[in-house]
Scaffold this motif. Structure first.
Motif, short mmCIF file in Angstrom:
data_model
loop_
_atom_site.label_atom_id
_atom_site.label_comp_id
_atom_site.label_asym_id
_atom_site.label_seq_id
_atom_site.Cartn_x
_atom_site.Cartn_y
_atom_site.Cartn_z
N VAL A 143 46.88 34.89 19.89
CA VAL A 143 47.55 35.72 20.88
C VAL A 143 46.58 36.12 22.00
N ALA A 144 45.34 36.42 21.63
CA ALA A 144 44.35 36.78 22.64
C ALA A 144 44.10 35.64 23.61
N GLN A 145 44.17 34.41 23.12
CA GLN A 145 43.91 33.24 23.96
C GLN A 145 45.11 32.89 24.82
N PHE A 146 46.32 32.92 24.24
CA PHE A 146 47.49 32.38 24.93
C PHE A 146 48.54 33.42 25.30
N ALA A 147 48.39 34.65 24.83
CA ALA A 147 49.31 35.75 25.18
C ALA A 147 50.74 35.49 24.73
N ASP A 148 50.92 34.70 23.68
CA ASP A 148 52.25 34.49 23.11
C ASP A 148 52.08 34.09 21.64
N TRP A 149 53.20 34.03 20.95
CA TRP A 149 53.18 33.68 19.53
C TRP A 149 54.44 32.87 19.22
N PRO A 150 54.41 31.55 19.52
CA PRO A 150 55.58 30.72 19.28
C PRO A 150 55.94 30.65 17.79
N ASP A 151 57.19 30.35 17.51
CA ASP A 151 57.65 30.29 16.12
C ASP A 151 56.84 29.31 15.29
N PHE A 152 56.46 28.17 15.89
CA PHE A 152 55.75 27.17 15.10
C PHE A 152 54.39 27.69 14.64
N CYS A 153 53.82 28.62 15.40
CA CYS A 153 52.53 29.19 14.99
C CYS A 153 52.69 30.00 13.71
N ASP A 154 53.72 30.84 13.67
CA ASP A 154 53.93 31.64 12.48
C ASP A 154 54.22 30.75 11.27
N LEU A 155 54.99 29.69 11.49
CA LEU A 155 55.32 28.79 10.39
C LEU A 155 54.08 28.08 9.85
N TRP A 156 53.21 27.59 10.74
CA TRP A 156 51.99 26.92 10.30
C TRP A 156 51.03 27.90 9.63
N LEU A 157 50.93 29.09 10.20
CA LEU A 157 50.01 30.08 9.65
C LEU A 157 50.38 30.42 8.21
N ASN A 200 58.94 16.96 25.85
CA ASN A 200 58.97 17.98 24.81
C ASN A 200 59.58 19.24 25.41
N PRO A 201 60.91 19.39 25.34
CA PRO A 201 61.56 20.54 26.02
C PRO A 201 61.01 21.89 25.59
N HIS A 202 60.77 22.09 24.28
CA HIS A 202 60.26 23.38 23.82
C HIS A 202 58.85 23.62 24.33
N GLY A 203 58.02 22.59 24.26
CA GLY A 203 56.66 22.71 24.77
C GLY A 203 56.64 22.90 26.28
N LEU A 204 57.54 22.22 26.98
CA LEU A 204 57.61 22.34 28.43
C LEU A 204 57.98 23.77 28.83
N ARG A 205 58.96 24.33 28.15
CA ARG A 205 59.34 25.72 28.45
C ARG A 205 58.16 26.67 28.19
N LEU A 206 57.47 26.46 27.07
CA LEU A 206 56.32 27.30 26.75
C LEU A 206 55.25 27.19 27.83
N GLN A 207 54.96 25.96 28.27
CA GLN A 207 53.91 25.78 29.29
C GLN A 207 54.33 26.35 30.64
N ILE A 208 55.61 26.27 30.98
CA ILE A 208 56.08 26.87 32.24
C ILE A 208 55.93 28.39 32.17
N ARG A 209 56.28 28.98 31.04
CA ARG A 209 56.11 30.43 30.89
C ARG A 209 54.65 30.82 31.03
N ARG A 210 53.77 30.06 30.40
CA ARG A 210 52.35 30.36 30.50
C ARG A 210 51.86 30.21 31.94
#
Length: 261
Positions: A143-157, A200-210
């Motif tokens: 979160v400190a690096q990217f300022a977000d916490w996508p669902d896939f991060c929680d699942l992998w963690l 990658n629509p989900h990744g594209l949306r994430l990158q646009i938000r960032r």
């Protein structure tokens, strides 16, 4: 072959607009000069009207041609050279390739989400236990690096914290002297997620938000998306030289006369 005045003018116009001249453009000049002129206008439009620097444009093309979803070697070599000529450092190019390497995570991130859905449908409980101290530290670092916490991060963690840790290392191995800054990394990641060869629509949306959070302008985002579409011309880059070999010099000359007429 000797070029007509019209062909020579078109060739020079293309070089001014795109910065290169290749066997496939020479072939199109013979076979379909009208399409070559059309592509020159289409390909040049983003660079001529968008705000990104020429160096940034070339680095984006390095990412697109170097992506494992495309791997266009001659284009990669060309745009690396052009990037260096326009002031890119070696470390910046290495950083671009590093980001393209991380593109391989797209399948993992999509897959872990599908796995979680299928586990739930099968009646198998997902892990909802409180995070351990180590897991919490990993989440906070992301979160400190990217300022977000996508669902896939929680699942992998939760599914494999060791793997999440190495993912985090891969994604944060930047900020080296002479390398890409955060803004440039965002633009490169946006291009990799927006290209049709690995859409990658989900990744594209994430990158646009960032990108928007970083203050990247709408026009810059639009320019990246426009540039990503250019990979379609590699059908000509590969196909036209093959066609020229197939029809032979005489046929190529004849075709040029027919088109011009």
């Amino acid at each position: 072959m000797i070029l007509t005045a019209e062909e020579q003018a078109l060739k020079q116009q293309f070089i001014r607009a795109r910065g290169y001249w290749r066997p496939w453009t020479e072939g199109l000049l013979r076979l379909d000069p009208a399409f070559l002129a059309t592509y020159a206008r289409y390909g040049a439009y983003p660079a001529e009207t968008g705000p990104l620097s020429r160096k940034m444009c070339e680095l984006i093309y390095v990412a697109l041609d170097g992506s494992a979803t495309h791997l266009f070697r001659s284009g990669l070599a060309l745009h690396m050279q052009l990037a260096l000529e326009h002031g890119a450092t070696t470390q910046e190019i290495v950083d671009v390739l590093r980001l393209a390497t991380a593109q391989g995570l797209d399948g993992c991130n999509l897959g872990i989400g599908i796995l979680a859905e299928e586990l739930a449908l099968a009646g198998l409980d997902s892990d909802q236990a409180p995070l351990s101290r180590e897991q919490t530290a990993l989440r906070d670092a992301y979160v400190a690096q990217f300022a977000d916490w996508p669902d896939f991060c929680d699942l992998w963690l939760r599914a494999d914290p060791g793997y999440f840790a190495v993912i985090l290392d891969l994604l944060t191995a930047g900020d080296k002297s002479g390398g890409l800054d955060q803004r440039s990394r965002s633009l490169i990641s946006l291009a990799l997620n927006g290209c049709f060869t690995a859409l990658n629509p989900h990744g594209l949306r994430l990158q646009i938000r960032r990108a928007l959070r970083l203050g990247i302008d709408k026009r810059e985002i639009l320019q990246v998306l426009q540039m990503a579409a250019h990979l379609g011309v590699h059908a000509c880059a590969i196909g036209v030289p093959i066609l020229m070999e197939a029809i032979g010099p005489a046929a190529g000359k004849s075709s040029s006369v027919d088109v011009a007429g």
